[in-house]
Design a protein around this motif. Structure first.
Motif, PDB file in Angstrom:
ATOM      1  N   CYS A 231      -7.981   2.462  -0.633  1.00  0.00           N
ATOM      2  CA  CYS A 231      -7.434   2.954   0.423  1.00  0.00           C
ATOM      3  C   CYS A 231      -9.096   2.867   1.498  1.00  0.00           C
ATOM      4  CB  CYS A 231      -7.356   4.047   0.944  1.00  0.00           C
ATOM      5  SG  CYS A 231      -5.222   4.316  -0.025  1.00  0.00           S
TER       6      CYS A 231
ATOM      7  N   SER B 271       0.695  -0.991   0.746  1.00  0.00           N
ATOM      8  CA  SER B 271      -0.022   0.017   0.271  1.00  0.00           C
ATOM      9  C   SER B 271       0.802   1.278  -0.172  1.00  0.00           C
ATOM     10  CB  SER B 271      -0.584  -0.352   0.575  1.00  0.00           C
ATOM     11  OG  SER B 271      -1.488   0.790   1.668  1.00  0.00           O
TER      12      SER B 271
ATOM     13  N   VAL C 176      -8.610   9.821   5.212  1.00  0.00           N
ATOM     14  CA  VAL C 176      -8.291   9.227   4.105  1.00  0.00           C
ATOM     15  C   VAL C 176      -9.073  10.274   3.118  1.00  0.00           C
ATOM     16  CG1 VAL C 176      -8.265   7.678   2.066  1.00  0.00           C
ATOM     17  CG2 VAL C 176      -8.171   7.057   4.400  1.00  0.00           C
TER      18      VAL C 176
END
Length: 312
Positions: A199, A174, A212
């Motif tokens: 995400c 990630s 996020v």
């Protein structure tokens, strides 16, 4: 000891620059002379003809060239052979000449940024800046200087998070990172909508989702909106020799990171620390390095307010 630029000193400077136009220097070619000169034509203020006073158009013209198209920025315009590694444009002229030209147009200098005892942004007359150039197809362009600058995306965007959701683990591949020591989510560079959605699928925890979404919003490409003001830099006088030095001669002509030595600076907070520069080149909008660009500096004068007539 420091002191502000005095009007008498600048009048003397303008007189000196006019005299210099008749001088023949070995290292500086004067502009070509003409037997016929219109009173409305811009008048060069330096021997090389890179700074011109357009009294009719009420603006100052700087003849410059593109020196950078990519990277973090400290300057929009620096003096030649000073800060080209962090400036979009450079101009061959003393900064004092630009200061004098703005004064000749009636612009009022304010004061440079102050960091102590607390932060105070630069003040002074607002100066609009336009960039003019001709592309390879001979098409002329004129845009606000802000179009060539955007908020920095080549940096980490950080959001505090007390802890990751229970039983949650970021995938090893990630691009979203977790700083265990500081309890921070980190993302480098511009986050696309697809990356945001990827995400968000990692957890439905509200705090994680909010973090996020905040990173996504911060990392979007946005042109610079701030305006420039005539901060005016200052003179330093050597107490031993009496010699005066205009601080902007170090290269800080038109800044996008706050400098106390700037002739023109942003009327907004913009860190001058290399680790936290806030603006970068808007590469896609900037012509090739070496392109000749005429910069317009236009003082903005507020219209006087009309006094109210007494009611009868």
């Amino acid at each position: 000891m420091t002191r502000r630029f005095s009007i008498s000193a600048l009048i003397a400077l303008l007189t000196w620059t006019n005299l210099c136009l008749n001088c023949q220097g070995a290292d500086d070619n004067p502009p070509p002379t003409s037997t016929v000169s219109s009173p409305d034509e811009p008048k060069p203020l330096n021997k090389s003809g890179t700074v011109l006073l357009d009294a009719k158009g009420k603006k100052l013209l700087l003849r410059s060239e593109v020196v950078l198209r990519e990277g973090l920025l400290e300057m929009l315009v620096c003096l030649k052979q000073t800060k080209e590694h962090e400036s979009l444009l450079s101009v061959q002229s003393p900064a004092q000449i630009v200061h004098a030209g703005l004064l000749a147009l009636g612009a009022e200098p304010g004061s440079p940024v102050r960091w102590q005892p607390e932060y105070q942004p630069a003040t002074g007359q607002q100066i609009e800046i336009f960039l003019n150039w001709t592309d390879e197809q001979k098409k002329a362009h004129r845009v606000p200087a802000q179009n060539w600058i955007r908020h920095a995306t080549r940096r980490y965007f950080v959001e505090k998070l007390e802890k990751l959701p229970d039983t949650f683990r970021l995938p090893d591949d990630s691009e979203l990172k977790w700083d265990t020591k500081h309890h921070e989510l980190l993302w480098y560079g511009h986050m696309t909508a697809m990356q945001r959605d990827t995400c968000l699928k990692l957890s439905k925890d509200e705090s994680f989702q909010a973090a996020v979404k905040s990173i996504f919003k911060q990392s979007q490409i946005r042109p610079m909106e701030a305006n420039w003001v005539f901060a005016g830099s200052f003179f330093v006088t050597d107490e031993k020799t009496g010699e005066k030095y205009y601080q902007a001669e170090s290269g800080d002509l038109i800044c996008v990171a706050n400098f106390a030595t700037a002739t023109l600076d942003l009327a907004a907070t913009s860190s001058a620390t290399n680790d936290d520069l806030m603006f970068e080149a808007y590469t896609e909008r900037i012509p090739p390095v070496g392109t000749k660009v005429t910069i317009e500096l236009i003082p903005i004068f507020k219209a006087p307010q009309k006094s109210e007539q007494p009611r009868k």
